[in-house]
Structure formats: C-alpha cells, structure tokens
Scaffold this active site. Structure first.
Site, mmCIF file in Angstrom:
data_model
loop_
_atom_site.group_PDB
_atom_site.id
_atom_site.type_symbol
_atom_site.label_atom_id
_atom_site.label_comp_id
_atom_site.label_asym_id
_atom_site.label_seq_id
_atom_site.Cartn_x
_atom_site.Cartn_y
_atom_site.Cartn_z
ATOM 1 N N GLU A 186 -8.203 16.712 -43.780
ATOM 2 C CA GLU A 186 -8.482 16.457 -42.372
ATOM 3 C C GLU A 186 -7.981 15.080 -41.927
ATOM 4 O O GLU A 186 -8.758 14.238 -41.461
ATOM 5 C CB GLU A 186 -9.993 16.568 -42.121
ATOM 6 C CG GLU A 186 -10.581 17.933 -42.455
ATOM 7 C CD GLU A 186 -12.095 17.947 -42.374
ATOM 8 O OE1 GLU A 186 -12.690 16.880 -42.112
ATOM 9 O OE2 GLU A 186 -12.697 19.021 -42.560
ATOM 10 N N ARG B 43 -6.318 9.538 -38.255
ATOM 11 C CA ARG B 43 -5.738 8.202 -38.087
ATOM 12 C C ARG B 43 -4.387 8.069 -38.790
ATOM 13 O O ARG B 43 -3.439 7.506 -38.221
ATOM 14 C CB ARG B 43 -6.726 7.176 -38.655
ATOM 15 C CG ARG B 43 -6.329 5.732 -38.467
ATOM 16 C CD ARG B 43 -7.202 4.806 -39.320
ATOM 17 N NE ARG B 43 -8.604 5.164 -39.238
ATOM 18 C CZ ARG B 43 -9.474 4.626 -38.383
ATOM 19 N NH1 ARG B 43 -9.053 3.716 -37.525
ATOM 20 N NH2 ARG B 43 -10.736 4.990 -38.399
ATOM 21 N N CYS C 192 -15.715 -6.382 -16.430
ATOM 22 C CA CYS C 192 -16.737 -7.404 -16.254
ATOM 23 C C CYS C 192 -17.706 -7.430 -17.435
ATOM 24 O O CYS C 192 -18.888 -7.096 -17.314
ATOM 25 C CB CYS C 192 -17.484 -7.144 -14.938
ATOM 26 S SG CYS C 192 -18.351 -8.594 -14.338
ATOM 27 N N GLU C 193 -17.180 -7.758 -18.607
ATOM 28 C CA GLU C 193 -17.949 -7.883 -19.847
ATOM 29 C C GLU C 193 -17.286 -8.953 -20.703
ATOM 30 O O GLU C 193 -16.060 -8.970 -20.844
ATOM 31 C CB GLU C 193 -17.942 -6.569 -20.645
ATOM 32 C CG GLU C 193 -18.611 -5.393 -20.001
ATOM 33 C CD GLU C 193 -20.122 -5.398 -20.184
ATOM 34 O OE1 GLU C 193 -20.632 -6.253 -20.937
ATOM 35 O OE2 GLU C 193 -20.773 -4.540 -19.563
#
Length: 423
Positions: free
Chosen positions: A283, A286, A352-353
């Site tokens: 499987e 990536r 905005c973080e």
C-alpha cells in the site's frame, strides 16, 4: 542554497526550474499560483520500480489514495495495473470514477467504516476489507448477509513493532487506535470463520508512515507470517498478506536512491515470505507521489520585524499544512536562480495564525516581491489535506507528462466554496 537531487523531477535548465521538461515560470503564468505541479513521469517510474522489484512474487500494488486523491493520478496508476487502498466511501467513489476496472483490486482500511460504506464496497466487489475491530466485523457480517454478499476479510493486526517516525503517523503499537492485538487475532479469526457472509482470506498489517528502515517492516511481516501459518493449520484458506505501506523518502538534502531502497525493501519482504505461497498486497502512497509533486507559490511581500526577516507567499497552511501539523521539512527553492546574496528568513503564508509557516530561519537566495518559489516533495498529503480555512479557495493542480502540462483540477472560485451553505 538548496540543491535539487536526482530523485526529484524538478531540475534547473540553466537558471530556470523545470518539472519533467515544463518551465515552472510558464506554468505560473498560464495557471496562476498557488499551484500544485506533479510529474506523471516520476509517479509512473516509482510504480514500475516497485512492480519490477516484486516481479518474482504474486503481488498487487494498492496505491494509498489518501496520499493524493487526484482522479487523474489515480487513473494513471490504474492503467499501470495498480489497485487502491481506500479508507472511506468517498475514496471508493474516486476509484469508481477514475479506474472502475480496478474495483476488484481495492482494499478497504480504516477504523470507522460506516454501514453505507460497507454496502458500497460490497456492491463494488472489492478485493478485501481490512477489519480493525470485532465490532466492525459484526456490522460487516450483518451488511453482507443483508445484501446476499460475501465479504472477504483480513484482520488488521497490531504487531507491537516500533517504527521510528513522527508519533502522529506511527500506527503499530498497542496504544494506537488501529488494528487488533496480534495475540488475540487467532481467536477473532476462529470467530469470523463461523460468521455468515464473512470469508477470512488474509492478514493485514500497517505500522506507520515515513519509515526509512526496512527492519520494522520485516519484523512486522515475520509476525504476520507466523499467524498465517497458524491460521492455515486451523483450516483457513489465508491467501493474502497485506504488508501495508509507510515506506519513507528523504525530504531534505540527504542522499536518497529510491531504486536501491526499494530493492532493499523488496529483498527483506521476499526473504520473510519465502515459501509461504501468499499473494502480497502493498500500500504505497508517499513513496509514489511525494517527490513527484511541488507547490508553486509567489512572494507577495517581504518584511523585517526586529531581527526577523519574513517572506510572505500567496500559499498558506490551508494549501500545505504539513509544516504546521507535523513540523515537516520541505526544501524551498527559487524558480529562477540569480546571483543574489543569501538570506535567512521565515517563509510564511497569509493565514491569520502564527502556525502558518513553511519554514523558520531558512537559508535561501534573497527572495523579493514577485519571485516564484517551490516547496518540494509536496505531492503527498499536500492537496489531500488542503482546506478552506480563512475562506481561501484551494489551488489548481497540473500534471506534467513528457514535457506537456495539463490542468487536472481547476482553481476553485468563491462560488464553489460557498455553494453548499444555506442562509
């Protein structure tokens, strides 16, 4: 300065960065930014690499859809003979639309399968359900009986094998939510074989993601082999071994030879399974797509706050959350190399973080307003984790094959984003 290493399809032609022969500056001009760019050639090469190394073993490569669920990427992999590892009914529908001929090569994983998802998978005739709890097994038996179907199953066993990776993506220990303790598996199989609508056909294991050593894989599969032999001794026709995914890559500048790593991985698994006469399911996610993709973005502004220098791009954490979520490293390189001074800066987005960053104190060539840069190795868990946070539309996606780029996902509009809402 960062350099591009050979496993990546993003290389400089003179001073300009290309993806499999396509000029990234031209792609930005044509499709805008932020933009995900994938090399179909690189994805296909990785798939063939795995298929060739396991050519002497009965096997199926079941691409982990969660890594990158692009329909175009899935269609390409289906045409290469791959199956799919899915974790939701939505991902099953993606297989149906992208590669319907591969529905019989689907394995369905995940700890929280719902009845409607089971029904859809049973109707589709998938290869295998990777069952993760006894409660799930009971519901699956009920649904199979109601539909007059037989559900082929593998229990996902938890082998309690430690794999050195980020704790958020480690899945093989007792304290994790995944799977059934391998010590209890034989008892659960003996219960399953008596259930109507259930056919025990395999054993599954998955110990985590971004694992760069073959030893944990070999140890996990060694424990699975012992269980398979016990189950066959109990009279069960266990013919599939699902070894899961999780094979890692290098996100930084370290040397990485994918062909050599696959050869080592394949050799280890072949040795453990030698003589078992089982159909091996793999499987990968990536490994197939991460280094084949990059996020192309433009510098909006630069600023100085005290001693800190900031480069603000038009991409943000909603487009690529891995650095904020996992503290993940992505190499960041300019699309056009100039003879400029080296700078150290935080490379951040507009959200905005304070956690909206791609890199902190990163050394690059001096970046100026309007410059294009790419975040490398973003083909996995980039777009698939993207969100609308701060009411931002998600990027477009482009697939490059033999130097030709085509749009595989148009850029969203605000109308797309708001279409499901009611006032």
């Amino acid at each position: 300065m960062s350099s591009i290493s050979s496993p990546r399809p993003f290389v400089y032609a003179g001073s300009r960065l290309e993806c499999s022969g396509a000029d990234l500056s031209e792609l930005a001009a044509q499709f805008g930014t932020p933009l995900y760019v994938y090399s179909g050639d690189a994805i296909a090469e990785r798939a063939r690499m795995l298929q060739q190394e396991f050519a002497g073993v009965l096997h199926t490569i079941c691409y982990a859809v969660k890594a990158n669920s692009s329909l175009a990427v899935m269609r390409m992999l289906g045409e290469l003979g791959c199956g799919f590892d899915i974790v939701s009914g939505g991902e099953l529908e993606r297989v149906r639309r992208a590669a319907p001929e591969a529905l019989g090569r689907v394995v369905f994983s995940g700890v929280g399968k719902q009845a409607w998802e089971m029904d859809a998978a049973l109707d589709a005739g998938i290869l295998l359900f990777n069952v993760e709890s006894e409660a799930e097994l009971e519901v699956l038996a009920e649904r199979a009986q109601a539909l007059g179907k037989i559900a082929r199953i593998a229990l996902r066993v938890n082998p309690d094998v430690f794999a050195e990776t980020h704790p958020y993506i480690s899945t093989g220990l007792r304290e994790h939510k995944f799977g059934i303790a391998i010590e209890r598996a034989r008892e659960v199989y003996q219960r399953a074989v008596r259930m109507q609508g259930i056919e025990p056909a395999g054993v599954s294991v998955h110990i985590g993601s971004q694992i760069r050593s073959v030893e944990p894989f070999a140890e996990a599969v060694r424990r699975v082999r012992s269980l398979v032999e016990d189950l066959r001794g109990d009279g069960m026709d266990i013919r599939y071994v699902d070894a899961g995914g999780g094979f890692g890559i290098e996100y930084g500048k370290a040397e990485f030879d994918p062909a050599a790593r696959v050869a080592e991985y394949a050799r280890a698994l072949r040795e453990v399974l030698d003589g078992l006469n089982a159909h091996l399911l793999l499987e990968p996610g990536r490994f197939l797509v991460a280094q084949a993709g990059a996020l192309l973005t433009r510098v909006l502004y630069t600023k100085q706050n005290g001693k800190k220098h900031f480069v603000i791009t038009d991409a943000a954490m909603n487009d690529l959350i891995r650095p904020a979520l996992y503290q993940a490293h992505h190499e960041i390189v300019p699309v056009v190399k100039d003879e400029r001074a080296v700078q150290v800066a935080d490379i951040v987005g507009p959200v905005c973080e304070s956690g909206d960053f791609f890199a902190r104190d990163r050394e690059t060539q001096e970046l100026r307003q309007g410059d294009l840069v790419v975040l490398l190795d973003a083909g996995a868990y980039g777009m698939s984790l993207a969100s609308h946070y701060n009411t931002r539309v998600r990027p477009a996606e482009v697939l490059v094959e033999q130097g030709r780029a085509r749009l595989i996902r148009r850029r969203e509009t605000l109308d797309d984003l708001l279409a499901a809402e009611l006032i």
